[in-house]
Design an enzyme around this catalytic site. Structure first.
Site, short mmCIF file in Angstrom:
data_model
loop_
_atom_site.label_atom_id
_atom_site.label_comp_id
_atom_site.label_asym_id
_atom_site.label_seq_id
_atom_site.Cartn_x
_atom_site.Cartn_y
_atom_site.Cartn_z
N HIS A 411 1.19 -2.35 -7.29
CA HIS A 411 0.82 -2.65 -6.33
C HIS A 411 1.65 -0.84 -6.51
CE1 HIS A 411 1.38 -2.82 -2.00
NE2 HIS A 411 2.52 -2.94 -2.29
N GLU A 412 2.74 -0.49 -6.79
CA GLU A 412 4.12 0.14 -6.60
C GLU A 412 3.48 1.75 -7.26
OE1 GLU A 412 6.29 0.53 -4.01
OE2 GLU A 412 6.45 -1.86 -4.27
N HIS A 415 1.36 2.86 -4.88
CA HIS A 415 2.11 4.46 -3.83
C HIS A 415 2.26 5.30 -4.42
CE1 HIS A 415 1.91 1.62 -0.45
NE2 HIS A 415 3.15 0.40 -1.53
N HIS A 418 -0.41 7.89 -4.79
CA HIS A 418 -0.48 8.52 -3.61
C HIS A 418 0.33 9.28 -3.54
CE1 HIS A 418 -2.01 6.89 0.62
NE2 HIS A 418 -2.21 8.30 0.44
#
Length: 632
Positions: A411-412, A415, A418
C-alpha cells in the site's frame, strides 16, 4: 508447516529459514538496513539548521513582488519561481523535522525542530498571502496573454488556471481577510470540542464480559471487543457502548450541527449552490461523481446482502445481527514474513506495472526509502512521505511480520511510487496530487498483491483467509463508507432547507440508512434501534465530505487493475492500460483529478468503475462458496 507449504507454492519466492527480526526496544538496536536514510535530506541536524536560517533570510524577498504581479510576464514568472523555490525548501525542512520526530517522539530536540519548521512555514504563508488575491484580481485574458508571452510560465499554467477558476467564488481582499479570520478562529471549534469530549471527557461505561472480566469500554476497547468470537460478549459491548453514546447525542448532535453550519457559511459567502459543491470544487470534482457513487451502491445492495447471507452461513447463526459484522468469519492462518520476503512479494506482485516501475521500487528498497521496524518512541501506524521533491520518497512502517504488514508495505509503496514518478516527471509546482487520486495508487498495489498471492497459493485455508480479508475490506470501504457519505450529504441538505439538526433526527436518519443498506426489513441483518446513534462516533463527519474518496479510490483502482490483468492475459499481451496508469502516476496536478483518471481510462461520472468492483466482490464470494462446499 503452513509457511513451508506457502513457500513451496510460491516456487521459492519466500526464503526459508530466515528468522523474523524481533521488535527492537530502542532504535539503536535496529539493523541500519531496516532504517530510512534521512541523511539523504540533510547530512546532520546542523545542516538542517543552516538551511532553515537560509530560507528565513529569503522569505522577505517575496515582498518585492507585492502589487506587481500584473506588471509583466517576466515579473509574474519571477514571483512564481521564487514562490515555488521557497515552498520546495520549506517542504524539505518540514519533512525532515517531522520524520526525525516520528522516529523517536521522546526526544525533545526533535519536537523543537518540528515546531521551528512550522514557524518558518507560518512566516512564509503570511509573506505570500497576497499572491492568490492579486492573481484573482487580474483579467483572465491578461494572464493567458502573459503565459503565451513568457515560455517559462508554461509550467505554472495549471496553477494559475486553478486559481482563476475560483474567481466567481472569491471576495474582495478585505472580505477575504474577514472570512479567513472567522474560519481560522472558529472553523475548527466543533471538531476540537468533539475530539476533546470523546477522547478525554466522555465517561465510558464498564462492561462485564462472560468471563467475568470487567473492561472500560472506550473507543479502543470497543474496536477490540466488537470483534470478539463470543456473541454474548459482542451484544453486551454494543449495548453498553452505544447506550453511553445515546446519553450524549444531544451534545454531539450540537457539535456536528455547528460544523454543518460552518459549511453553510462557506457555501453562502463563496456563492455555491450547496455545501457539497463548495467542498468538491476545491479539486474540481463534479457533484455527479458523489451522487453516482451513492446511486451505484443502492443499485448493488443485493451484492451486499449476498455477502451478509454468506457471513450468516459461515457464522452458523439463525439471524445475522449488526453485532455480528466485525467478528472474523475466517480462521486465522500463521503467515509470517521477514522484511526481505515482504519486499520480494511486493515487487513480484507489481510486475504487471512494468520493469521500470519494479526497478525503481527495488532501488528504493535498497537505498533507504523504508523505515521498517517498531521501536520505543516511534510513531505508530504507517505512511509514505513524498514531499522531498529532489530526493526520494520515505516510508514509515511498524513491521511485525504479518500478512497485513506485507499488504501495508505494498500500500505505502503505491504511494511512494506515485510520488517518485510525479516528482520525476513534473516540475515542482505540479508535482503534488490530490487525495482523490492518491489512494488509487495504494489500493491498486493491494489488489495486485492479493491476486499474486491467490495465483501462487493452493491450500484452501490460506485462500479463505486472503479472500475473506479482501471481501470484508470491500464491504467496509464500498458500502459502509458510502453510507457515511450519504448520511453526510443528507444532513447538509436538511440544514440547507432550514431544518434544525438534532441528535434525535440524525439518529433517526442514520438508523433508516443502516436498515436500508443492511436489508433489515428483508430479514438480512437485524439492526437494533439503539445503533442509530453510531453517527456520533464517526469523526470523519467533521472533515467536510471526505469519506466518499475511500470508496471512489477503491473502485477506480479495481477497474484499472482488472484492465491491466486482462491485457496481460490476452493472446497478444498489450500494455495500453498499464501505460495509461503509469501516466496517471506521473501526472501530478498537471490536470484536474477527474481528468487524470479519464486519461487512465476511468470515467468516475459513470458506473463502470463501481461495476468492476462488484464483479471482483462477486468473484471472491463465488470462490469462498466453492471452498466451503468442498468441506461438506
Amino acid at each position: 508447516m503452513l509457511k513451508i507449504v506457502l513457500c513451496q507454492a510460491l516456487a521459492g519466492a519466500l526464503v526459508l529459514g530466515m528468522a523474523l527480526p524481533a521488535a527492537a526496544g530502542e532504535r539503536s538496536e535496529v539493523d541500519p538496513k531496516y532504517q530510512w536514510k534521512l541523511t539523504d535530506i540533510y547530512a546532520t541536524p546542523e545542516a538542517w539548521e543552516a538551511s532553515k536560517a537560509s530560507v528565513q533570510k529569503k522569505i522577505p524577498e517575496m515582498a518585492a513582488f507585492k502589487g506587481r504581479l500584473g506588471e509583466s510576464a517576466g515579473t509574474l514568472y519571477s514571483a512564481l519561481d521564487t514562490l515555488a523555490g521557497l515552498d520546495k525548501e520549506i517542504s524539505r525542512l518540514l519533512s525532515y523535522a517531522a520524520m526525525t520526530y516520528d522516529q523517536d517522539t521522546r526526544v525533545s530536540a526533535n519536537l523543537e525542530r518540528l515546531q521551528a519548521g512550522e514557524q518558518v512555514a507560518a512566516e512564509f504563508g503570511a509573506a505570500v498571502s497576497y499572491i492568490r488575491p492579486e492573481i484573482l484580481a487580474m483579467d483572465p485574458a491578461r494572464v493567458e496573454a502573459m503565459v503565451a508571452q513568457e515560455p517559462r510560465l508554461k509550467d505554472y499554467k495549471p496553477y494559475l488556471d486553478n486559481i482563476l477558476r475560483m474567481k466567481a467564488h472569491t471576495l474582495s481582499p478585505a472580505e477575504e481577510q474577514v472570512v479567513a479570520r472567522a474560519l481560522g478562529q472558529m472553523g475548527g471549534t466543533p471538531d476540537a470540542v468533539y475530539g476533546i469530549f470523546t477522547n478525554a471527557d466522555m465517561p465510558y461505561p464498564e462492561v462485564e464480559l462472560t468471563s467475568g472480566e470487567k473492561v472500560r469500554m472506550d473507543a479502543a476497547a470497543y474496536t477490540k471487543y466488537r470483534a470478539s468470537q463470543n456473541r454474548e460478549d459482542r451484544m453486551r459491548v454494543f449495548q453498553k457502548f452505544w447506550g453511553k453514546y445515546s446519553e450524549f447525542k444531544r451534545t454531539l448532535g450540537t457539535t456536528l450541527y455547528s460544523a454543518v453550519k460552518g459549511h453553510i457559511f462557506t457555501r453562502d459567502v463563496r456563492k455555491y449552490d450547496s455545501c457539497l459543491q463548495a467542498s468538491l470544487d476545491r479539486n474540481n470534482i463534479p457533484v455527479e461523481v458523489y451522487k453516482q457513487l451513492i446511486a451505484d451502491v443502492h443499485r448493488n445492495l443485493p451484492v451486499l446482502h449476498r455477502y451478509l447471507k454468506l457471513r450468516q452461513k459461515m457464522m452458523g447463526v439463525d439471524q445475522l445481527r449488526y453485532e455480528d459484522l466485525y467478528a472474523s468469519i475466517i480462521q486465522e492462518v500463521d503467515l509470517q514474513y521477514t522484511p526481505e520476503e515482504a519486499m520480494k512479494l511486493t515487487l513480484e506482485a507489481c510486475a504487471p506495472l512494468g520493469p521500470e516501475y519494479m526497478a525503481a521500487l527495488k532501488k528504493g528498497y535498497e537505498s533507504g526509502w523504508v523505515d521498517f521496524m517498531p521501536s520505543t518512541g516511534k510513531r505508530s501506524g504507517a505512511y509514505s512521505n513524498g514531499s522531498v521533491y529532489d530526493v526520494h520518497p520515505f516510508q514509515l512502517l511498524n513491521f511485525m511480520g504479518t500478512y497485513e504488514d506485507v499488504s501495508t508495505l505494498a500500500h505505502e509503496s503505491g504511494h511512494s511510487m506515485h510520488s517518485y514518478l510525479s516528482n520525476k516527471k513534473q516540475p515542482y509546482i505540479t508535482a503534488d496530487y490530490s487525495i482523490f487520486v492518491a489512494e488509487v495508487a495504494s489500493t491498486l498495489n493491494e489488489n495486485l498483491l492479493l491476486h499474486h498471492m491467490l495465483k501462487n497459493t493452493k491450500d484452501d485455508a490460506t485462500r479463505l483467509y486472503l479472500l475473506g480479508s479482501a471481501l470484508d475490506n470491500m464491504r467496509q470501504t464500498l458500502f459502509r463508507q458510502t453510507l457515511f457519505a450519504e448520511f453526510e450529504m443528507t444532513i447538509h441538505e436538511m440544514a440547507e432547507r432550514g431544518e434544525t439538526l438534532s441528535g434525535d433526527n440524525m439518529s433517526a436518519l442514520y438508523l433508516k440508512l443502516l436498515r436500508e443498506y443492511y436489508g433489515s426489513d428483508q430479514g438480512v441483518c437485524a439492526v437494533d434501534d439503539l445503533y442509530g446513534v453510531e453517527w456520533a462516533y464517526i469523526p470523519h463527519f467533521y472533515y467536510n465530505f471526505y469519506v466518499y474518496q475511500y470508496a471512489t479510490s477503491l473502485t477506480a483502482s479495481t477497474y484499472i487493475a482488472d484492465r491491466i490483468r486482462q491485457e496481460a492475459a490476452a493472446p497478444k499481451p498489450a500494455t495500453k492500460a498499464r501505460d495509461a496508469y503509469i501516466g496517471l502516476l506521473s501526472a501530478g496536478s498537471s490536470k484536474y483529478p477527474i481528468d487524470v483518471l479519464k486519461d487512465a481510462g476511468v470515467d468516475m461520472t459513470t458506473s463502470a468503475p463501481f461495476d468492476a468492483a462488484m464483479r471482483e466482490m462477486t468473484r471472491i464470494m463465488d470462490e469462498i462458496e466453492g471452498i466451503l462446499s468442498k468441506k461438506k
